[in-house]
Design an enzyme around this catalytic site. Structure first.
Site, mmCIF file in Angstrom:
data_model
loop_
_atom_site.group_PDB
_atom_site.id
_atom_site.type_symbol
_atom_site.label_atom_id
_atom_site.label_comp_id
_atom_site.label_asym_id
_atom_site.label_seq_id
_atom_site.Cartn_x
_atom_site.Cartn_y
_atom_site.Cartn_z
ATOM 1 N N GLU A 145 12.003 17.718 41.678
ATOM 2 C CA GLU A 145 12.714 16.967 42.712
ATOM 3 C C GLU A 145 11.740 15.991 43.362
ATOM 4 O OE1 GLU A 145 12.762 20.472 43.033
ATOM 5 O OE2 GLU A 145 14.750 20.831 42.172
ATOM 6 N N TYR A 157 6.898 9.105 37.284
ATOM 7 C CA TYR A 157 7.639 10.036 36.442
ATOM 8 C C TYR A 157 8.407 9.298 35.350
ATOM 9 C CZ TYR A 157 6.534 13.340 40.163
ATOM 10 O OH TYR A 157 5.868 14.126 41.091
#
Length: 230
Positions: A145, A157
């Protein structure tokens, strides 16, 4: 989750070419440095006992990015003379990351880079280490998250193949901010080692531009014999 604070007042260490970094499992003697980094980046997210549990658990991977050596002895002497006020983070810990192994999934619970060393490729190196360790554990996917507003972390990411899978409304209690759920599901596919090598080269190139050198071609984790990973 990733580090967001960037205003620590610690003096910057002058960086010379050839500062070698290594990714290693975090051990109990390093916990004071871990708590310091946690405080700088997350405002005391986890306690000493919580980090000790991560070290002890066979289902947790807690890794650190450490300065292995700085310079030869002559350069060290010069550095002491010219930069008396400059200090390294405690125990030379510049970044850390953790994931939980849950069935076939690596759930990345934190990724932190010391505020004085952000934007120099250390986050890329740390994420590469986590992904390599997850594949070595035969995990097939990874998830995490991240705050919806944390664009630097989301960009990082994305470079490592994570894709948006959902949103948790008001996940972060301090601000009621949403969390984005990101997934990377190809850890055990045949092409993934080539992607790992590509990400390693990407991280290494960025580190070299900042005067660092990641001294491993493939992460080798030497775990204490007391940890049963079977």
């Amino acid at each position: 989750m990733s580090s967001e604070k960037t205003n620590d007042r610690r003096s910057l260490l002058p960086i010379a070419n050839g500062v070698r970094l290594s990714i290693q499992p975090i051990s109990p003697p390093v916990l004071p440095a871990v708590l310091e980094l946690d405080n700088l980046c997350f405002g005391k997210l986890w306690t000493l006992e919580a980090y000790q549990r991560e070290i002890d658990s066979p289902n947790s991977e807690l890794l650190g990015l450490f300065i292995e050596d700085i310079q030869d002895e002559r350069d060290r002497e010069t550095n002491r003379e010219n930069t008396a006020d400059c200090r390294l983070p405690t125990a030379d810990l510049l970044a850390m990351g953790c994931f939980w192994a849950i069935l076939d999934e690596a759930h990345i619970t934190l990724l932190a880079v010391h505020p004085n060393y952000q934007g120099r490729g250390l986050g890329q190196a740390m994420l590469w280490g986590l992904m390599q360790a997850a594949r070595d554990r035969a995990l097939s996917r990874a998830t995490l998250e991240v705050r919806a507003s944390n664009q630097p972390a989301i960009s990082l990411y994305s470079k490592f193949g994570f894709q948006l899978a959902g949103r948790r409304r008001r996940y972060y209690k301090d601000t009621n901010e949403d969390a984005l759920i990101l997934w990377q599901g190809r850890l055990q596919q045949s092409e993934f080692p080539a992607k790992l090598a590509e990400w390693h080269d990407l991280a290494s190139d960025r580190l070299r531009q900042s005067g660092f050198c990641l001294n491993v071609q493939k992460l080798k984790i030497a775990r204490p014999e007391s940890r049963n990973l079977s």
